[in-house]
Write a protein that holds these residues in place. Structure first.
Motif, short mmCIF file in Angstrom:
data_model
loop_
_atom_site.label_atom_id
_atom_site.label_comp_id
_atom_site.label_asym_id
_atom_site.label_seq_id
_atom_site.Cartn_x
_atom_site.Cartn_y
_atom_site.Cartn_z
N UNK A 278 1.05 -1.26 -0.11
CA UNK A 278 0.02 0.01 0.00
C UNK A 278 0.94 1.22 0.17
N UNK A 279 0.05 2.40 -0.18
CA UNK A 279 1.00 3.58 -0.08
C UNK A 279 0.64 4.53 1.06
N UNK B 203 -3.26 -7.78 -8.55
CA UNK B 203 -4.28 -7.07 -8.01
C UNK B 203 -4.23 -5.42 -7.63
N UNK B 204 -5.21 -4.57 -8.19
CA UNK B 204 -4.77 -3.12 -7.72
C UNK B 204 -6.22 -2.58 -7.74
N UNK B 205 -6.27 -1.67 -6.96
CA UNK B 205 -7.39 -0.82 -6.65
C UNK B 205 -6.89 0.55 -7.25
N UNK B 206 -7.73 0.95 -8.37
CA UNK B 206 -7.19 2.18 -8.93
C UNK B 206 -8.55 3.09 -9.25
N UNK C 264 -3.49 0.71 -4.17
CA UNK C 264 -2.92 -0.43 -3.81
C UNK C 264 -2.40 -1.06 -5.22
N UNK C 265 -1.36 -1.84 -5.23
CA UNK C 265 -1.01 -2.94 -6.24
C UNK C 265 0.19 -3.78 -5.60
#
Length: 199
Positions: free
Chosen positions: A9-10, A68-71, A194-195
């Motif tokens: 995560x960032x 997996x990413x949420x963008x 997140x990636x």
């Protein structure tokens, strides 16, 4: 149970060099804040921004790897701009792509891309999907013979490698690209929360 191999995560306001490297060109930026990273091209003509994981996700036989990413896409396509996100490098891998207003899934082998454009998908969602500017989850599962592209929890498209391998290297990094071309000076963004790649 998924086991995280690469990615994170960032957090805070600084890109963690243990996990990520960023190349921002002239005037572009990779800005961490608010639990996300925003990749922007800036207004310099033909600028590009790239984010990649420091390590590759090792592939082992018998277990699929999952990107997996949420963008969020701040727009549904910009002329002379290409955004990519997935498990890939400059020569191999699999990724989602928004080129201008055309959304695609792509497999890459030995620097050669095989795209499938919106309107030709073979998954449960049908041949065509409609992009919007809300946050979405994108996943790619891969093994030796298949690549599954997942959009918001549903199979968007499956690539089957029935006669030849679909890539030259199954150990892949996380990568995101945001690139202007054709003299474009439009400031285009890509907002990533997140990636990761897990096994």
């Amino acid at each position: 149970t998924p086991f995280r191999l690469v990615g994170a995560i960032f957090t805070g306001t600084t890109l963690d060099p243990n996990f990520w490297t960023a190349s921002t060109g002239t005037g572009g930026s990779a800005t961490v804040g608010g639990a996300q990273i925003i990749l922007t091209t800036g207004t310099t003509a033909n600028n590009s921004v790239t984010l990649q994981s420091v390590k590759n996700a090792r592939y082992t036989g018998g277990s699929a790897n999952r990107f997996r990413t949420i963008l969020r896409l701040p727009d549904t396509g910009t002329a002379n701009n290409t955004r990519r996100w997935g498990a890939f490098n400059t020569t191999d891998g699999a990724f989602f792509e928004l080129s201008g207003t055309t959304f695609k899934i792509v497999t890459r082998k030995a620097s050669s891309d095989i795209p499938v454009s919106n309107g030709s998908f073979n998954g449960k969602l049908g041949a065509t999907i409609t992009l919007d500017t809300n946050v979405k989850t994108y996943e790619i599962y891969w093994n030796n013979s298949k690549v599954y592209f997942i959009y918001n929890g549903e199979i968007l498209h499956t690539v089957s490698a029935n006669t030849v391998t679909w890539t030259s290297d199954l150990a892949l990094p996380i990568r995101a690209e945001n690139t202007n071309s054709g003299g474009s000076t439009t400031d285009v963004g890509l907002n990533i929360r997140v990636m990761t790649i897990a096994r």
